[in-house]
Design an enzyme around this catalytic site. Structure first.
Site, mmCIF file in Angstrom:
data_model
loop_
_atom_site.group_PDB
_atom_site.id
_atom_site.type_symbol
_atom_site.label_atom_id
_atom_site.label_comp_id
_atom_site.label_asym_id
_atom_site.label_seq_id
_atom_site.Cartn_x
_atom_site.Cartn_y
_atom_site.Cartn_z
ATOM 1 N N HIS A 36 0.841 -1.197 0.000
ATOM 2 C CA HIS A 36 0.000 0.000 0.000
ATOM 3 C C HIS A 36 0.875 1.245 0.000
ATOM 4 O O HIS A 36 2.113 1.151 -0.056
ATOM 5 C CB HIS A 36 -0.990 -0.038 1.162
ATOM 6 N N HIS A 39 4.033 1.387 2.321
ATOM 7 C CA HIS A 39 5.190 0.626 1.819
ATOM 8 C C HIS A 39 5.805 1.350 0.626
ATOM 9 O O HIS A 39 7.014 1.414 0.472
ATOM 10 C CB HIS A 39 4.776 -0.775 1.336
ATOM 11 N N CYS A 144 2.324 -7.978 21.796
ATOM 12 C CA CYS A 144 1.466 -7.418 20.739
ATOM 13 C C CYS A 144 1.774 -8.158 19.452
ATOM 14 O O CYS A 144 2.910 -8.113 18.970
ATOM 15 C CB CYS A 144 1.709 -5.921 20.547
ATOM 16 N N CYS A 147 2.929 -5.905 16.491
ATOM 17 C CA CYS A 147 4.342 -5.492 16.543
ATOM 18 C C CYS A 147 5.263 -6.702 16.543
ATOM 19 O O CYS A 147 6.464 -6.560 16.349
ATOM 20 C CB CYS A 147 4.643 -4.696 17.799
ATOM 21 N N CYS A 161 -1.910 -1.238 22.565
ATOM 22 C CA CYS A 161 -0.750 -0.864 21.761
ATOM 23 C C CYS A 161 -1.148 0.367 20.948
ATOM 24 O O CYS A 161 -2.157 0.340 20.246
ATOM 25 C CB CYS A 161 -0.364 -2.009 20.830
ATOM 26 N N HIS A 164 -1.391 -0.523 17.085
ATOM 27 C CA HIS A 164 -2.368 -1.485 16.575
ATOM 28 C C HIS A 164 -3.724 -1.407 17.278
ATOM 29 O O HIS A 164 -4.647 -2.140 16.922
ATOM 30 C CB HIS A 164 -1.769 -2.899 16.638
ATOM 31 N N LYS A 313 -6.391 7.359 9.709
ATOM 32 C CA LYS A 313 -5.451 6.257 9.596
ATOM 33 C C LYS A 313 -5.874 5.335 8.452
ATOM 34 O O LYS A 313 -7.058 5.054 8.298
ATOM 35 C CB LYS A 313 -5.475 5.490 10.922
ATOM 36 N N LYS A 316 -7.724 -1.306 6.486
ATOM 37 C CA LYS A 316 -8.577 -2.165 5.667
ATOM 38 C C LYS A 316 -10.035 -2.051 6.105
ATOM 39 O O LYS A 316 -10.947 -2.023 5.295
ATOM 40 C CB LYS A 316 -8.135 -3.613 5.841
HETATM 41 N N1 MSP Z 1 8.478 -6.962 8.695
HETATM 42 C C1 MSP Z 1 8.620 -5.813 9.494
HETATM 43 C C2 MSP Z 1 9.908 -5.081 9.174
HETATM 44 C C3 MSP Z 1 11.152 -5.897 9.314
HETATM 45 S S1 MSP Z 1 12.556 -5.013 8.802
HETATM 46 C C4 MSP Z 1 13.835 -5.888 9.323
HETATM 47 C C5 MSP Z 1 7.461 -4.861 9.242
HETATM 48 N N2 MSP Z 1 6.789 -5.013 8.100
HETATM 49 S S2 MSP Z 1 5.553 -4.093 7.624
HETATM 50 O O1 MSP Z 1 5.032 -4.714 6.438
HETATM 51 O O2 MSP Z 1 4.651 -3.878 8.676
HETATM 52 O O3 MSP Z 1 6.177 -2.757 7.152
HETATM 53 C C6 MSP Z 1 6.348 -1.677 8.037
HETATM 54 C C7 MSP Z 1 6.908 -0.541 7.224
HETATM 55 O O4 MSP Z 1 6.032 -0.243 6.108
HETATM 56 C C8 MSP Z 1 7.030 0.788 7.942
HETATM 57 O O5 MSP Z 1 8.175 0.874 8.745
HETATM 58 C C9 MSP Z 1 7.047 1.732 6.760
HETATM 59 O O6 MSP Z 1 8.271 1.625 6.123
HETATM 60 C C10 MSP Z 1 5.976 1.148 5.887
HETATM 61 N N3 MSP Z 1 4.649 1.616 6.266
HETATM 62 C C11 MSP Z 1 3.566 0.857 6.565
HETATM 63 N N4 MSP Z 1 2.493 1.678 6.799
HETATM 64 C C12 MSP Z 1 2.859 2.966 6.671
HETATM 65 C C13 MSP Z 1 2.166 4.195 6.692
HETATM 66 N N5 MSP Z 1 0.878 4.302 6.930
HETATM 67 N N6 MSP Z 1 2.886 5.307 6.421
HETATM 68 C C14 MSP Z 1 4.207 5.265 6.119
HETATM 69 N N7 MSP Z 1 4.875 4.114 6.078
HETATM 70 C C15 MSP Z 1 4.274 2.965 6.463
HETATM 71 O O7 MSP Z 1 7.236 -4.005 10.076
#
Ligand code: MSP
Length: 665
Positions: A36, A39, A144, A147, A161, A164, A313, A316
């Site tokens: 999304h 990412h 959590c 997390c 949390c 979440h 925020k 889904k």
């Molecule tokens: N798998 C772990 C990370 C391990 S790294 C060794 C994880 N994955 S995640 O799919 O949840 O991705 C988190 C990351 O996605 C955030 O740190 C950020 O880079 C990005 N984002 C997810 N949602 C976001 C927003 N709403 N806004 C900005 N970035 C966000 O955590």
């Protein structure tokens, strides 16, 4: 001149530059959700930075990938009735296929299910266990699942949390622990001695404040009885490793730790990009793990804020998740990249809306950059026979020198800002030049010069400076909008050259060769219409049923249409923050009847400074429910940016006291 911070040369310098190395990573994304906007942002930032470092001449390695073990993924697979492996394969592939759509080009895509990663994690576990830094113990804590870690009581907000919004589960079980506490003092010293280790500074302070309390050891395992989808511990087959001890190590295995020459080449230059949700694992677990392994810590950690959607925020369940593929389809990769980099101040939260993207596209890209480009090329076509004109350096005016100086300064500042992840500021510098060039055209009025043969030299000089400045703009925009930059370069007759250019070879004046054929090129950024919102049917006034209601966004409006907007002066009688929102204030206003209005001005005005003020409102908007409050109208404000490029909202008002409810016409 050596740039103090980047170690790169300033523009226009002929000196040889030592080749530097950059290793830049994104988090590896969980495969329990499709890609999304969040990412996409991190990955676009990382790609932009890697392109920027290449433009500086660096040897760059850019890595992204997927995090595939753990409870969340096992559960998602079970819900779909497939094996975790099948599930992970499918979603991982979605991530891999998404990045090229956004012109993101990683050098390596790592998966935590890659056999080489699994082997390396086991080797590291064995070594750290052998040296006494992993021990077995019983633990009761608040876990959590979102997390994938235990939280401390202090981290909870209302028992939940904060990320979440779920209460953690109390878990009591025997597990393996990493002796993180042993490295706490070392970590504090390291952060204090290296101001760039965690940036922006607010996150460095947050970590230091967390480290002010004693650090607990880190649980790194799960009993196989509860979770099999993980990496088996090499010293106890009844356990698999806990997600962070698996995931973080991807940054090492992706470059061939421990034996590959790439590992020694790149690790010393490692920089990670993350959002604030995973600050602790990256700023605390990871450096202490590296210390225990006998490795130096990464060089820099870049932490950004969250993207919200229309102030809410992204989630889904709300149904407002923004998918990168859809964005690219609607706006194109360049516009999406430009928008997110320009709109978000790195480190702070930002809000996404389709209108905001269209606004940036039409104003910054179509009007400012696109028009300047088209206008300049048209004039070169018309007055210089479609070739790069020959400038006359003997007749430079003050305006020419000012433009040259400003472009050079922009290039230098751009480098500093890009290096510091201040993308919005770097872009603002470029747009200052675009405005300056538009003024340069007006001041020099090539169409007037063209009227007299006596001004031929001057005309050619003016057109030459325009073309050269556009070449600089194409050069510095390459990391942000690679396709548009390539189109600009191709139109300027520099197709192949620009790709190989670096800031030190091409960041100097006089690269365009007079006589080179310039093509008109296609329109860089066609204007977009605002997406029409589906509005509920309006109640028809009696007898007024014949007139058609105009669709919003159809350009010019009539007096009649304007007359339907009920603009009024209103007095603020009360103001308060809306819990759960950083941007919204709930205002009570008199206009002259009392009503409630939700206004997105919390970052710019404190509630207490508003009471007693006169503001302008749109009084006949359909009521809208925002964060649980019904808003009966809209407050008007002007947008501006301060000297740091931060958006400012200034409330619109009247020049003298007017009784509340006064009509504005
Ligand atoms: N798998 C772990 C990370 C391990 S790294 C060794 C994880 N994955 S995640 O799919 O949840 O991705 C988190 C990351 O996605 C955030 O740190 C950020 O880079 C990005 N984002 C997810 N949602 C976001 C927003 N709403 N806004 C900005 N970035 C966000 O955590």
């Amino acid at each position: 001149m050596e740039n103090r911070r980047t170690g790169t040369q300033g523009p226009g310098q002929g000196k040889k530059r030592r080749i530097m190395t950059t290793y830049i990573t994104t988090p590896i994304y969980y495969v329990n959700a499709l890609p999304h906007l969040g990412h996409a942002y991190t990955t676009i930032v990382t790609d932009t930075y890697s392109r920027f470092r290449r433009l500086c001449g660096d040897n760059v390695r850019f890595q992204t990938g997927t995090d595939e073990h753990g409870e969340k993924i096992a559960q998602a697979a079970e819900a779909e009735g497939v094996t975790p492996r099948e599930y992970a394969d499918r979603i991982s592939e979605e991530f891999r296929r998404t990045w090229p759509l956004l012109a993101v080009e990683p050098d390596h895509f790592i998966r935590t299910t890659d056999p080489v990663h699994v082997r390396t994690v086991q080797d590291i576990l064995r070594r750290v266990h052998d040296q006494g830094d992993i021990y077995f113990s019983e633990y009761t804590g608040l876990y959590c699942q979102g997390c994938e870690r235990f939280l401390t009581e202090k981290e909870l907000v209302d028992g939940k949390c904060p990320d979440h919004l779920q209460p953690p589960r109390e878990i009591s079980e025997q597990n393996y622990f990493f002796r993180m506490s042993r490295y706490q003092e070392w970590l504090i010293d390291h952060i204090k001695e290296n101001p760039e280790f965690i940036t922006p500074e607010r996150y460095r302070n947050e970590v230091l404040s967390f480290l002010g309390e004693p650090l607990e050891d880190l649980c790194i395992s799960r009993p196989k009885a509860r979770l099999t989808w993980g990496i088996p511990l090499p010293f106890d087959d009844n356990f698999v490793t806990y997600v962070w001890f698996d995931a973080l190590i991807n940054y090492l295995t992706g470059i061939g730790y421990p034996d590959d020459p790439d590992f020694s080449r790149y690790w010393k230059a490692a920089e990670h990009v993350i959002a604030k949700d995973i600050l602790k694992p990256h700023a605390i677990y990871w450096p202490t793990m590296l210390k225990a392994m006998g490795l130096q810590p990464y060089r820099r950690l870049h932490v950004h804020g969250y993207w919200n959607v229309e102030e809410t925020k992204m989630s889904k369940s709300i149904g407002n998740v923004v998918r990168p593929g859809e964005l690219v389809e609607r706006y194109g990769a360049d516009t999406v990249r430009y928008f997110v980099l320009r709109e978000m101040s790195f480190g702070l939260d930002a809000s996404f809306s389709a209108d905001a993207v269209t606004e940036r596209r039409n104003s910054d890209l179509a009007n400012d950059l696109g028009n300047l480009f088209a206008r300049s090329l048209t004039m070169i076509g018309k007055y210089a026979g479609g070739k790069v004109p020959e400038p006359d350096h003997m007749i430079l005016t003050g305006a020419d020198r000012e433009l040259i100086g400003a472009v050079e300064e922009m290039t230098a500042r751009y480098q500093e800002y890009m290096n510091d992840f201040q993308f919005h500021r770097a872009l603002r510098e470029i747009w200052k030049i675009i405005s300056m060039m538009n003024r340069f055209i007006v001041t020099n009025a090539p169409w007037e010069l063209a009227k007299s043969p006596g001004h031929y030299s001057r005309l050619m000089t003016v057109l030459y400076f325009l073309a050269e400045s556009l070449r600089f703009i194409a050069l510095v925009l390459q990391p942000v909008m690679p396709a548009a930059a390539a189109k600009m370069a191709a139109a300027l007759g520099l197709a192949g050259e620009m790709e190989a250019a670096t800031l030190s070879t091409a960041g100097k004046w006089g690269m365009l060769r007079p006589g080179t054929v310039i093509s008109q090129g296609e329109q860089l950024f066609p204007r977009l219409d605002k997406v029409k919102k589906v509005e509920p049917p309006r109640p028809q006034k009696q007898g007024g049923g014949k007139k058609k209601t105009p669709a919003p966004g159809e350009g010019l409006i009539s007096f009649d249409q304007f007359g339907r907007i009920d603009l009024r002066v209103a007095e603020v009688t009360a103001a308060e923050k809306i819990v759960g929102s950083e941007k919204l204030l709930k205002l009570t206003v008199k206009a002259p009847e009392e009503r409630t209005i939700v206004a997105g001005i919390a970052k710019h005005y404190a509630p207490e400074e508003l009471v007693g003020r006169l503001v302008l409102i749109v009084a006949n908007l359909q009521p809208a429910r925002i964060m649980g409050v019904t808003s009966q109208g809209m407050v008007l404000a002007a947008r501006d940016t301060d000297e740091n490029g931060n958006e400012q909202l200034v409330l619109a008002s009247v020049a003298a006291r007017v009784g509340p409810g006064g009509k504005v016409s």
